[in-house]
Write a protein that holds these residues in place. Sequence first.
Motif, PDB file in Angstrom:
ATOM      1  N   ARG A 223      55.185 -12.462  13.571  1.00 46.62           N
ATOM      2  CA  ARG A 223      54.500 -11.583  12.616  1.00 46.62           C
ATOM      3  C   ARG A 223      55.090 -11.723  11.215  1.00 46.62           C
ATOM      4  NH1 ARG A 223      54.510  -5.621  14.548  1.00 46.62           N
ATOM      5  NH2 ARG A 223      53.114  -5.459  12.736  1.00 46.62           N
ATOM      6  N   ILE A 224      56.413 -11.819  11.142  1.00 47.69           N
ATOM      7  CA  ILE A 224      57.055 -11.973   9.836  1.00 47.69           C
ATOM      8  C   ILE A 224      56.692 -13.318   9.218  1.00 47.69           C
ATOM      9  CG2 ILE A 224      59.288 -12.174   8.672  1.00 47.69           C
ATOM     10  CD1 ILE A 224      60.409 -10.197  10.687  1.00 47.69           C
ATOM     11  N   ALA A 225      56.703 -14.380  10.026  1.00 49.89           N
ATOM     12  CA  ALA A 225      56.346 -15.711   9.517  1.00 49.89           C
ATOM     13  C   ALA A 225      54.886 -15.745   9.067  1.00 49.89           C
ATOM     14  CB  ALA A 225      56.608 -16.765  10.584  1.00 49.89           C
ATOM     15  N   GLN A 226      54.010 -15.085   9.811  1.00 49.63           N
ATOM     16  CA  GLN A 226      52.597 -15.006   9.415  1.00 49.63           C
ATOM     17  C   GLN A 226      52.456 -14.316   8.059  1.00 49.63           C
ATOM     18  OE1 GLN A 226      49.951 -16.280  10.840  1.00 49.63           O
ATOM     19  NE2 GLN A 226      50.464 -16.672  12.995  1.00 49.63           N
ATOM     20  N   PHE A 227      53.193 -13.239   7.857  1.00 53.22           N
ATOM     21  CA  PHE A 227      53.110 -12.509   6.594  1.00 53.22           C
ATOM     22  C   PHE A 227      53.665 -13.347   5.443  1.00 53.22           C
ATOM     23  CE2 PHE A 227      54.557  -9.397   3.450  1.00 53.22           C
ATOM     24  CZ  PHE A 227      53.415  -8.617   3.309  1.00 53.22           C
ATOM     25  N   LEU A 228      54.754 -14.078   5.695  1.00 48.96           N
ATOM     26  CA  LEU A 228      55.314 -14.946   4.654  1.00 48.96           C
ATOM     27  C   LEU A 228      54.336 -16.053   4.288  1.00 48.96           C
ATOM     28  CD1 LEU A 228      59.036 -15.386   5.822  1.00 48.96           C
ATOM     29  CD2 LEU A 228      58.176 -13.961   3.957  1.00 48.96           C
ATOM     30  N   ALA A 229      53.674 -16.635   5.284  1.00 45.18           N
ATOM     31  CA  ALA A 229      52.696 -17.687   5.007  1.00 45.18           C
ATOM     32  C   ALA A 229      51.548 -17.155   4.166  1.00 45.18           C
ATOM     33  CB  ALA A 229      52.183 -18.270   6.321  1.00 45.18           C
ATOM     34  N   GLN A 230      51.173 -15.908   4.404  1.00 44.61           N
ATOM     35  CA  GLN A 230      50.085 -15.303   3.641  1.00 44.61           C
ATOM     36  C   GLN A 230      50.517 -14.996   2.212  1.00 44.61           C
ATOM     37  OE1 GLN A 230      48.698 -11.662   5.368  1.00 44.61           O
ATOM     38  NE2 GLN A 230      47.300 -11.209   3.697  1.00 44.61           N
ATOM     39  N   GLN A 231      51.716 -14.438   2.043  1.00 47.51           N
ATOM     40  CA  GLN A 231      52.180 -14.037   0.714  1.00 47.51           C
ATOM     41  C   GLN A 231      52.639 -15.227  -0.132  1.00 47.51           C
ATOM     42  OE1 GLN A 231      52.099 -10.783  -0.543  1.00 47.51           O
ATOM     43  NE2 GLN A 231      50.872 -10.461   1.306  1.00 47.51           N
ATOM     44  N   GLN A 232      53.250 -16.234   0.509  1.00 48.57           N
ATOM     45  CA  GLN A 232      53.789 -17.378  -0.227  1.00 48.57           C
ATOM     46  C   GLN A 232      52.919 -18.615  -0.043  1.00 48.57           C
ATOM     47  OE1 GLN A 232      56.132 -16.630  -2.115  1.00 48.57           O
ATOM     48  NE2 GLN A 232      57.238 -14.917  -1.216  1.00 48.57           N
ATOM     49  N   HIS A 233      51.619 -18.420   0.060  1.00 48.32           N
ATOM     50  CA  HIS A 233      50.694 -19.519   0.323  1.00 48.32           C
ATOM     51  C   HIS A 233      50.801 -20.612  -0.738  1.00 48.32           C
ATOM     52  CE1 HIS A 233      46.823 -21.614   0.938  1.00 48.32           C
ATOM     53  NE2 HIS A 233      46.956 -21.212   2.186  1.00 48.32           N
ATOM     54  N   ALA A 234      50.864 -20.235  -2.020  1.00 48.82           N
ATOM     55  CA  ALA A 234      50.928 -21.216  -3.099  1.00 48.82           C
ATOM     56  C   ALA A 234      52.252 -21.980  -3.066  1.00 48.82           C
ATOM     57  CB  ALA A 234      50.760 -20.520  -4.446  1.00 48.82           C
ATOM     58  N   PHE A 235      53.321 -21.321  -2.684  1.00 44.93           N
ATOM     59  CA  PHE A 235      54.631 -21.981  -2.618  1.00 44.93           C
ATOM     60  C   PHE A 235      54.647 -23.059  -1.548  1.00 44.93           C
ATOM     61  CE2 PHE A 235      58.795 -22.229  -0.548  1.00 44.93           C
ATOM     62  CZ  PHE A 235      59.592 -22.615  -1.613  1.00 44.93           C
ATOM     63  N   PHE A 236      54.034 -22.808  -0.393  1.00 44.49           N
ATOM     64  CA  PHE A 236      54.046 -23.756   0.705  1.00 44.49           C
ATOM     65  C   PHE A 236      53.115 -24.943   0.460  1.00 44.49           C
ATOM     66  CE2 PHE A 236      55.251 -19.898   3.303  1.00 44.49           C
ATOM     67  CZ  PHE A 236      56.579 -20.270   3.420  1.00 44.49           C
ATOM     68  N   GLN A 237      52.001 -24.724  -0.193  1.00 43.34           N
ATOM     69  CA  GLN A 237      50.996 -25.779  -0.325  1.00 43.34           C
ATOM     70  C   GLN A 237      51.138 -26.593  -1.608  1.00 43.34           C
ATOM     71  OE1 GLN A 237      47.089 -23.967   0.354  1.00 43.34           O
ATOM     72  NE2 GLN A 237      47.224 -24.715   2.457  1.00 43.34           N
ATOM     73  N   ASN A 238      51.894 -26.079  -2.560  1.00 48.97           N
ATOM     74  CA  ASN A 238      52.053 -26.774  -3.829  1.00 48.97           C
ATOM     75  C   ASN A 238      53.526 -27.128  -4.027  1.00 48.97           C
ATOM     76  OD1 ASN A 238      52.034 -27.788  -6.396  1.00 48.97           O
ATOM     77  ND2 ASN A 238      51.031 -26.023  -7.339  1.00 48.97           N
TER      78      ASN A 238
END
Length: 500
Positions: A362-377
């Motif tokens: 759940r925490i990793a899912q929330f981080l992926a949602q909030q930091q979407h631009a950081f992970f993909q760019n």
Amino acid sequence: MVYPLSLQQQAKMQQSLKQTQRMIMSPQMQQAIHLLQMPLMELVDRIETELEQNPILESIQDYPEEDQDLTRLEEDNSEADLDEEQTPEKELLFDEQDFEILKQIDEDFRDHFAESGNYYTKRTEEEEKQKNFQLNSIQAHVSLFEHLMTIAQETFANPKDIQIAESIIGNFDERGFLQTSLTEIAVLNDFSVKELQRVLKTIQTFDPFGVGASDLQESFLIQLRCQKKEDSLAYKIIEDCYEDLLHNRLPIIKKHLNCSIEDIQKAIDKDISKLDLHPGASFSGEIAQTIVPDAMIKEEDGKLDIVVTSDFLPPIRLNKRYMKMLEDESLSDATRDFIRQRVISAKWLLRNIHHRNTTIDRIAQFLAQQQHAFFQNPDGQLVPLTMKTVADNLGLHESTVARAVAGKYVETPRGLLPFRFFFTNAYMTDEGSDISAETVREAIKDIIDKEDKSKPLSDHKISDLLEIKGIHCARRTVSKYRAELNLGNTQQRRLFRKSC
């Protein structure tokens, strides 16, 4: 004047009521908290320990063939036991009576084990050879003390000198430094200081070079002497200008030693920079821990998928043989209670492991949602995020989030990062947008990388440059972040021109 004893001062007995609140954590709750904050490899060790201690648990890998009827029976009995029994409040531990019951089970119910397959499988000849090879390949770690004493026994012919060497080497710390005074060693071992000095001088020639020093400066000098560089400029710099070297005061060293800045810089690059800061560290016995991510954030077709790592966890289940034994009407009450207690303990372990993995997911899912631009760019910046924000959005307590991310790592498209990397304070820019502390650190590093090294910027000047970019960051904060980035101060970052 003597005063009579007053009757009002006599002790009285009375009853009183007092209401207090206490939170008593059950063993199951304590286990859930411990498992939640365990990194993956620690959890693997914990599960293997439970497999050894609880006979109800077994590894699925040991029994690849699964009987459907016994599997259904296992699930039904485990659920029924948890419903019938009250929540156990005392920790389940083995005692002598438990081992007697296990012995009775082994003797009286051997047929149950035989019906469901061999309990022990003999190794093949090839497996036995492989096992013996692995055991023979294990080598004992040699400590610094053992290594130096081996050299001492080969070097000193006098038994007393070997005893003196042992008393000296026994006081070395993990770096190989002797920080105990020779006077103290002499008093404790009935040796003279001159004898200790003579033996110590010989020990300082042992490999690894630099051991036996009282501090880092002496260790550097010992290493250079062992390299036959007593007459080098590097030796003179460390011997006469050590403090100036630490603070990069090259003009002072130049004036004191009457040499050029170019020669000083060459001595630093060629000789001094290659000296060992911790000559005895290679024998410290500290094993480098392999970091295994507890979760993975993968990018597939523009979407981020979350996977909680479970490859290293041994697949476990309830032992079918013991579950089948519960149907035996001739089973004694003591044996039945013993098995049911172990079933309850095993079931709680499985539930707590599932709860741990679910929380991390759940925490990793929330981080992926909030930091979407950081992970993909690759140039994406972190969004400021606190543990309280995560806890409020997931309906968890802040301490639960803190335990779930403690000491754990996540594999991302931007590399392997600790979970705590994503929790940073927010800074407000002039445009009104929030940026994270990590973004501020990157901005400071970028400014220092582009500065004129002959005239490095002060922390106050860096703070002013950040403010021009719209980032308000105090000088003390710049100094703090610069230290976290392992960047020196203005004097330490300065490079001197050859003409200086």
